[in-house]
Design a protein around this motif. Structure first.
Motif, PDB file in Angstrom:
ATOM      1  N   UNK A 180     -87.285  32.827 -28.698  1.00 24.71           N
ATOM      2  CA  UNK A 180     -86.462  33.328 -27.582  1.00 24.71           C
ATOM      3  C   UNK A 180     -84.986  33.041 -27.800  1.00 24.71           C
ATOM      4  N   UNK A 181     -84.685  32.029 -28.637  1.00 26.68           N
ATOM      5  CA  UNK A 181     -83.290  31.647 -28.816  1.00 26.68           C
ATOM      6  C   UNK A 181     -82.454  32.790 -29.378  1.00 26.68           C
ATOM      7  N   UNK A 182     -83.047  33.651 -30.225  1.00 25.50           N
ATOM      8  CA  UNK A 182     -82.281  34.725 -30.853  1.00 25.50           C
ATOM      9  C   UNK A 182     -81.867  35.797 -29.870  1.00 25.50           C
ATOM     10  N   UNK A 183     -82.469  35.815 -28.671  1.00 18.97           N
ATOM     11  CA  UNK A 183     -82.162  36.876 -27.718  1.00 18.97           C
ATOM     12  C   UNK A 183     -80.693  36.866 -27.320  1.00 18.97           C
ATOM     13  N   UNK A 184     -80.036  35.723 -27.418  1.00 11.60           N
ATOM     14  CA  UNK A 184     -78.705  35.604 -26.839  1.00 11.60           C
ATOM     15  C   UNK A 184     -77.650  35.230 -27.866  1.00 11.60           C
ATOM     16  N   UNK A 185     -77.930  35.469 -29.148  1.00 12.39           N
ATOM     17  CA  UNK A 185     -76.963  35.131 -30.183  1.00 12.39           C
ATOM     18  C   UNK A 185     -75.657  35.880 -29.996  1.00 12.39           C
ATOM     19  N   UNK A 186     -75.718  37.086 -29.478  1.00 11.60           N
ATOM     20  CA  UNK A 186     -74.519  37.906 -29.379  1.00 11.60           C
ATOM     21  C   UNK A 186     -73.486  37.285 -28.472  1.00 11.60           C
ATOM     22  N   UNK A 187     -73.927  36.577 -27.425  1.00  3.95           N
ATOM     23  CA  UNK A 187     -72.963  35.934 -26.535  1.00  3.95           C
ATOM     24  C   UNK A 187     -72.072  34.989 -27.312  1.00  3.95           C
ATOM     25  N   UNK A 188     -72.640  34.272 -28.282  1.00  5.44           N
ATOM     26  CA  UNK A 188     -71.844  33.394 -29.112  1.00  5.44           C
ATOM     27  C   UNK A 188     -70.916  34.147 -30.024  1.00  5.44           C
ATOM     28  N   UNK A 189     -71.370  35.250 -30.550  1.00  7.98           N
ATOM     29  CA  UNK A 189     -70.545  36.048 -31.451  1.00  7.98           C
ATOM     30  C   UNK A 189     -69.281  36.511 -30.756  1.00  7.98           C
ATOM     31  N   UNK A 237     -83.478  23.888 -23.620  1.00 10.60           N
ATOM     32  CA  UNK A 237     -83.637  23.334 -24.958  1.00 10.60           C
ATOM     33  C   UNK A 237     -83.715  24.399 -26.042  1.00 10.60           C
ATOM     34  N   UNK A 238     -84.383  25.516 -25.748  1.00  8.57           N
ATOM     35  CA  UNK A 238     -84.671  26.496 -26.797  1.00  8.57           C
ATOM     36  C   UNK A 238     -83.784  27.739 -26.751  1.00  8.57           C
ATOM     37  N   UNK A 239     -82.983  27.881 -25.696  1.00  6.47           N
ATOM     38  CA  UNK A 239     -82.079  29.024 -25.611  1.00  6.47           C
ATOM     39  C   UNK A 239     -80.623  28.558 -25.525  1.00  6.47           C
ATOM     40  N   UNK A 240     -80.272  27.852 -24.450  1.00 11.76           N
ATOM     41  CA  UNK A 240     -78.873  27.516 -24.216  1.00 11.76           C
ATOM     42  C   UNK A 240     -78.337  26.545 -25.269  1.00 11.76           C
ATOM     43  N   UNK A 241     -79.075  25.477 -25.554  1.00 10.62           N
ATOM     44  CA  UNK A 241     -78.594  24.527 -26.567  1.00 10.62           C
ATOM     45  C   UNK A 241     -78.540  25.180 -27.954  1.00 10.62           C
ATOM     46  N   UNK A 293     -75.521  27.553 -32.593  1.00 10.37           N
ATOM     47  CA  UNK A 293     -75.208  28.735 -33.389  1.00 10.37           C
ATOM     48  C   UNK A 293     -73.728  29.071 -33.313  1.00 10.37           C
ATOM     49  N   UNK A 294     -73.163  28.990 -32.105  1.00 12.65           N
ATOM     50  CA  UNK A 294     -71.747  29.330 -31.957  1.00 12.65           C
ATOM     51  C   UNK A 294     -70.869  28.339 -32.697  1.00 12.65           C
ATOM     52  N   UNK A 295     -71.225  27.056 -32.641  1.00 11.71           N
ATOM     53  CA  UNK A 295     -70.450  26.051 -33.359  1.00 11.71           C
ATOM     54  C   UNK A 295     -70.490  26.306 -34.860  1.00 11.71           C
ATOM     55  N   UNK A 296     -71.660  26.628 -35.379  1.00 16.48           N
ATOM     56  CA  UNK A 296     -71.808  26.870 -36.822  1.00 16.48           C
ATOM     57  C   UNK A 296     -71.019  28.096 -37.268  1.00 16.48           C
ATOM     58  N   UNK A 297     -71.064  29.160 -36.489  1.00 18.81           N
ATOM     59  CA  UNK A 297     -70.405  30.402 -36.888  1.00 18.81           C
ATOM     60  C   UNK A 297     -68.918  30.434 -36.542  1.00 18.81           C
ATOM     61  N   UNK A 298     -68.409  29.371 -35.902  1.00 12.88           N
ATOM     62  CA  UNK A 298     -66.982  29.331 -35.554  1.00 12.88           C
ATOM     63  C   UNK A 298     -66.124  28.806 -36.691  1.00 12.88           C
TER      64      UNK A 298
END
Length: 247
Positions: free
Chosen positions: A1-10, A97-101, A106-111
């Motif tokens: 489920x975590x991948x559902x919201x990757x775009x928000x970080x992008x 734990x599995x989505x928001x964190x 992911x956002x920290x890594x891709x920043x």
């Protein structure tokens, strides 16, 4: 489920600060507007040593009667690298734990600069087509359609709006270039910025995910108390802004 919201970080990797620049008399192409946005963003970042702010994440699934909320402190380095500190959490623990964190990780890594270059709004990653001019929050903006050059879940297809005076991103609306997960049928987002003094910062993100098992899940991110770590005196800032206006 975590991948559902990757775009928000992008989306948070896109330019977030702006300084006034005059609108040219001659019409500009989409490529010229984007080039100026990239140029001004680089010059604006040179005026700060990063920033600090707060975010409130709210994730809700009405079908499952589940809700999670997380308050986060964020700081950005001068090179764009982001750091997060979770201040408080409540509600749906699995989503925490599995989505928001996971989104924060992911956002920290891709920043980091070397990773951010792969998702930046620029000709290396996107094709651009001018749509016209529209008002966004009572300010004139260029509306530009964006098409990713790679089938990548960290890129998106949709439309952006660039402030005519500041050449700053004010809104982005679209969907991932690649479906983030087999379990995800569709994701749509709207991301907005607002001006605070001479700078632009994120204002809100609204994302809707249609998943095969969980159904519709809504994610809202509110950004507040964002402040730049300015490295130049006010007089120098005004001089720089005047220089932009002469361009």
């Amino acid at each position: 489920m975590k991948d559902h919201f990757l775009l928000a970080g992008v989306l948070l990797l896109l330019p977030a600060v702006g300084i006034s620049a005059a609108q040219d008399a001659a019409p500009l192409t989409a490529g010229e507007v984007v080039d100026r946005m990239v140029q001004h963003d680089a010059e604006r970042q040179g005026l700060t040593q990063g920033y600090a702010g707060m975010r409130r994440y709210v994730l809700q699934n009405d079908g499952m009667h589940k809700r999670a909320e997380m308050l986060v402190r964020v700081s950005g380095d001068s090179d764009g690298t982001k750091h997060f500190e979770v201040v408080s959490v409540e509600g749906w623990k699995a989503a925490q734990n599995h989505v928001l964190r996971k989104m924060l990780e992911s956002e920290s890594e891709t920043s980091h600069p070397e990773e951010r270059a792969k998702t930046r709004l620029c000709p290396d990653n996107y094709d651009f087509k001018m749509v016209g001019q529209e008002n966004v929050a009572d300010r004139p903006a260029y509306a530009i359609d964006v098409t990713p050059k790679r089938h990548d879940k960290l890129l998106f297809e949709g439309r952006i709006w660039v402030d005519i005076k500041d050449y700053a991103l004010v809104r982005a609306d679209g969907s991932p270039a690649k479906n983030p997960s087999f379990w995800t049928k569709h994701v749509h987002f709207v991301h907005t910025y607002q001006k605070s003094g001479p700078f632009w910062f994120p204002h809100s993100t609204e994302s809707v995910t249609d998943a095969r098992i969980f159904g519709r899940t809504d994610l809202t991110i509110e950004y507040f108390n964002y402040k730049p770590n300015v490295t130049v005196p006010a007089g120098a800032l005004a001089t720089t802004a005047a220089g932009f206006r002469r361009q």
